[in-house]
Design a protein around this motif. Structure first.
Motif, PDB file in Angstrom:
ATOM      1  N   VAL A 167       0.839  -1.204   0.000  1.00 33.21           N
ATOM      2  CA  VAL A 167       0.000   0.000   0.000  1.00 33.21           C
ATOM      3  C   VAL A 167       0.871   1.250   0.000  1.00 33.21           C
ATOM      4  O   VAL A 167       0.613   2.210  -0.750  1.00 33.21           O
ATOM      5  N   LEU A 168       1.907   1.267   0.818  1.00 35.76           N
ATOM      6  CA  LEU A 168       2.783   2.440   0.888  1.00 35.76           C
ATOM      7  C   LEU A 168       3.550   2.653  -0.417  1.00 35.76           C
ATOM      8  O   LEU A 168       3.918   3.786  -0.760  1.00 35.76           O
ATOM      9  N   LYS A 169       3.767   1.579  -1.156  1.00 33.75           N
ATOM     10  CA  LYS A 169       4.503   1.701  -2.418  1.00 33.75           C
ATOM     11  C   LYS A 169       3.602   2.173  -3.551  1.00 33.75           C
ATOM     12  O   LYS A 169       3.977   3.040  -4.344  1.00 33.75           O
ATOM     13  N   PHE A 170       2.393   1.606  -3.637  1.00 35.91           N
ATOM     14  CA  PHE A 170       1.552   1.875  -4.799  1.00 35.91           C
ATOM     15  C   PHE A 170       0.420   2.880  -4.534  1.00 35.91           C
ATOM     16  O   PHE A 170      -0.115   3.454  -5.487  1.00 35.91           O
ATOM     17  N   ALA A 171       0.039   3.067  -3.292  1.00 30.06           N
ATOM     18  CA  ALA A 171      -1.039   4.028  -2.998  1.00 30.06           C
ATOM     19  C   ALA A 171      -0.780   4.707  -1.658  1.00 30.06           C
ATOM     20  O   ALA A 171      -1.592   4.620  -0.735  1.00 30.06           O
ATOM     21  N   PRO A 172       0.347   5.394  -1.517  1.00 31.35           N
ATOM     22  CA  PRO A 172       0.710   5.954  -0.204  1.00 31.35           C
ATOM     23  C   PRO A 172      -0.311   6.946   0.332  1.00 31.35           C
ATOM     24  O   PRO A 172      -0.549   7.004   1.533  1.00 31.35           O
ATOM     25  N   ARG A 173      -0.916   7.752  -0.553  1.00 29.06           N
ATOM     26  CA  ARG A 173      -1.867   8.751  -0.063  1.00 29.06           C
ATOM     27  C   ARG A 173      -3.177   8.123   0.392  1.00 29.06           C
ATOM     28  O   ARG A 173      -3.915   8.705   1.192  1.00 29.06           O
ATOM     29  N   ARG A 174      -3.481   6.958  -0.148  1.00 28.55           N
ATOM     30  CA  ARG A 174      -4.729   6.294   0.220  1.00 28.55           C
ATOM     31  C   ARG A 174      -4.540   5.271   1.336  1.00 28.55           C
ATOM     32  O   ARG A 174      -5.491   4.591   1.719  1.00 28.55           O
ATOM     33  N   ALA A 175      -3.323   5.180   1.839  1.00 31.06           N
ATOM     34  CA  ALA A 175      -3.044   4.168   2.868  1.00 31.06           C
ATOM     35  C   ALA A 175      -3.974   4.261   4.061  1.00 31.06           C
ATOM     36  O   ALA A 175      -4.530   3.232   4.503  1.00 31.06           O
ATOM     37  N   PRO A 176      -4.203   5.460   4.635  1.00 25.39           N
ATOM     38  CA  PRO A 176      -5.109   5.514   5.788  1.00 25.39           C
ATOM     39  C   PRO A 176      -6.525   5.029   5.454  1.00 25.39           C
ATOM     40  O   PRO A 176      -7.149   4.332   6.261  1.00 25.39           O
TER      41      PRO A 176
END
Length: 661
Positions: A167-176
């Motif tokens: 998640v942090l690699k491919f969608a860091p802004r959406r992680a939360p």
């Protein structure tokens, strides 16, 4: 009080002494709860939920920091978890096995070996979910029950880093948002299943993951901008945790929505802790709080087995003074483990290289599994015990076969699989209907019916008395469904002429309810028992059925094979028997109902007539335990009980006044 503040770091994140203080709160809640130090202190289990939030927060903070610095390694992460958790666990498990080899009878030692294997592979939560039930393991005799929470965390540690890194690699802004979605799914499962599958919800990681993910989400929460906000968060956190501790009991349907109080409380305290001057932060950061927090893992590991072993060794003598002494011993042992095991492995003084650590762990795992497998294969290594002790201990496995299946779920109970008893060539005119005591007595009843040329059918459910229209608290609707189905079979099936109600009947003293979500007080439960006993017996009699009742067994003060074997080992009396007066006092509510309904009852079977002589009710007869635990009939006594059934059930009902001798 001195406040601890230093720049030590854990896994690359700044050390927060207040979190060690929060660990202290969590572990003390659990330990005090398990040692029963205070009346009404039945809610300390919420300490585990506080631990879950802390773990989720720290693990996510470490991973995010290392991923951001481009130095995260899954192998390194798992190696650190192994270094942190495994050494102390190995030491405790080795000590527990050593105690078991010296002090446990066969069945207990075999059970301990199974628990050790489940714990070593971090599947103890699954093992206990599958085995902790009415006729499986009981909490007071499960030596490693507390390790279920370690297994939940370790399973989370294995799966979660993989997901978070992606998640942090491919969608860091959406992680939360992604983590919030996962938490909501887990929480929804918890809410949906806590009523119907409470054991699964309590023990399994998918329905507990939301608590760890709640801690994870805190790493994205902004630091309180104002001092007053941090102060208020601290107050809110304390109020929420204290409310759970004060308001919850052992009957609270947990986790469910009730787990929100301790988890939100822990979250509030972690957020408040970002402000060093907040009052809650300063309190949690004091030297005593931090010191106990650092011991929390070792203290958590040792407290439960010490408590269980002390309880078994001392029996009724395990008083408050002894419990306080054992709790003090737990602190001493945890200090030793922290100093000589945890610390040197964690700082790399011992086995500094990962490959050495992995090899050492693998060798220890192989040795542990080999030993436990040997214990299981030999059914508890009876050869390590004196022959008379081994013989007595073997009665713990003197149970009936499982040829008659239990009706476990509401759907099964609505259409119970009736098991045939008695002579195969005779009409099945008997319907035997009962609880676990009927299950334990099934071979005696089967033999009695065969010997007298009779036959019948049988169904049972553990802890469910054969009373029409009752529920068992937290037991779902299965008991009610079974009793409805058995009543319908009894009154509608023309083959059924005689109904035998077999139970311990002790559920009437506080364990009956009008719905599965309600727990009645003692008085209301007894009143419900009286009403429904009358209703059950009279409904059957009104439809032309002969009603027979199995009266309560006297039982024993403790697990008979274990206590008797231990007494032989020590050369002391077992002190297991209840007096006849005690038996009648405990079951007076039942005999009131029985005597009131004599006009509607064709006969009753009195176990006390067989066991109670000279004012005492025997738990060992001719050198053999009557029970395989503290109250369920041992299989080897089936012939004796079949003869007693034939003697009593063929004649007029036995009046209890004749038994008082």
């Amino acid at each position: 009080m001195q406040v601890v503040s230093h720049p030590a770091r854990e896994g690359g994140i700044s050390y927060r002494p207040d979190i060690d203080g929060l660990r202290t709160i969590a572990v003390l809640l659990v330990v005090v709860f398990h040692f029963h130090l205070f009346a009404g202190g039945d809610s300390g289990f919420v300490g585990v939920d506080v631990f879950f939030v802390i773990s989720g927060y720290l693990i996510t903070a470490i991973i995010r920091q290392q991923v951001g610095a481009q130095r995260f390694s899954l192998v390194g992460f798992w190696a650190k978890r192994l270094r942190r958790l495994a050494p102390a666990l190995f030491v405790v498990l080795a000590a527990v096995l050593a105690y078991g080899a010296l002090r446990m009878v066969q069945a207990d030692f075999e059970q301990l070996a199974e628990e050790v294997i489940a714990t070593q592979f971090y599947v103890a939560n699954i093992y206990f979910w599958r085995n902790v039930n009415y006729f499986g393991l009981q909490a007071g005799s499960i030596y490693l029950l507390h390790t279920w929470s370690l297994s939940v965390e370790e399973q989370f540690y294995i799966l979660y880093p993989l997901m978070l890194v992606l998640v942090l690699k491919f969608a860091p802004r959406r992680a939360p948002l992604i983590l919030l979605g996962a938490a909501l799914v887990s929480f929804a499962l918890n809410l949906a299943l806590v009523g119907t599958k409470p054991e699964a919800v309590f023990y399994l990681m998918p329905t507990r993951a939301w608590e760890l993910l709640m801690g994870a989400l805190l790493t994205w929460a902004p630091r309180p901008r104002h001092h007053m906000l941090a102060q208020l968060l601290g107050v809110a956190g304390v109020i929420l945790v204290v409310s759970a501790v004060v308001g919850y009991t052992a009957d609270t349907r947990f986790p469910g929505a009730f787990a929100l109080l301790p988890t939100l409380g822990a979250s509030s305290l972690i957020l408040a802790g970002a402000e060093a001057e907040a009052w809650s932060t300063r309190l949690l950061s004091t030297s005593p709080m931090v010191a106990i927090g650092r011991l929390s893992y070792s203290l958590y590991l040792v407290h439960w087995p010490i408590n269980v072993f002390a309880s078994q060794e001392l029996g009724d003598g395990y008083t408050l003074g002894w419990r306080v002494a054992m709790m003090a011993l737990c602190f001493l042992v945890s200090v030793l483990i922290y100093r000589w095991v945890e610390t040197p492995f964690r700082d790399g003084s011992l086995m500094p290289r990962i490959r050495h650590l992995v090899k050492g762990y693998g060798a220890g795992l192989v040795a542990s599994v080999a030993l436990c497998a040997t214990v299981i294969a030999t059914h508890g290594m009876p050869q390590r015990l004196p022959p008379d002790v081994a013989r007595m201990g073997a009665f713990a496995n003197d149970r009936p076969s499982d040829r008659c299946p239990e009706s476990r779920t509401a759907s099964e109970a609505a259409r119970p699989a009736l098991c045939s008893l008695g002579a195969a060539d005779r009409p099945q005119e008997w319907l035997v209907w009962g609880d676990s005591h009927a299950w334990a007595a099934q071979e005696a009843i089967d033999l009695w019916l065969k010997n007298t040329g009779q036959a019948g059918r049988f169904a049972f459910m553990h802890s469910c008395p054969p009373l029409w229209g009752v529920h068992i608290p937290r037991g779902g609707t299965a008991c009610h469904a079974l009793n409805d189905a058995m009543m319908a079979t009894a009154v509608q099936d023309p083959r059924v002429r005689k109904v035998f109600l077999v139970s311990t009947w002790h559920q009437g003293a506080g364990w009956l309810a009008t719905s599965p979500d309600r727990h009645l007080n003692l008085q209301d439960s007894l009143a419900l028992f009286q009403r429904q006993f009358d209703a059950t017996v009279r409904e059957l009699q009104a439809h032309g059925k002969e009603v027979y009742v199995w009266e309560p067994l006297p039982g024993a003060r403790a697990h008979v094979p274990r206590r008797a074997a231990t007494a032989l080992m020590r050369g002391e009396p077992a002190r297991l028997d209840f007096s006849f007066t005690e038996y009648r006092e405990q079951t007076d509510f039942f005999f009131q109902a029985l005597e009131r309904n004599r006009p509607y009852i064709a006969g009753s079977f009195s176990p006390s007539q067989v066991l109670c002589r000279a004012g005492a009710c025997a738990s060992v007869v001719d050198g053999d335990p009557v029970y395989f635990d503290s109250g369920h009939l041992a299989r080897s006594g089936s012939t004796r009980w079949a003869q007693a059934l034939a003697a009593q059930m063929s004649g007029p009902p036995v009046l209890q006044s004749r038994l008082m001798r």
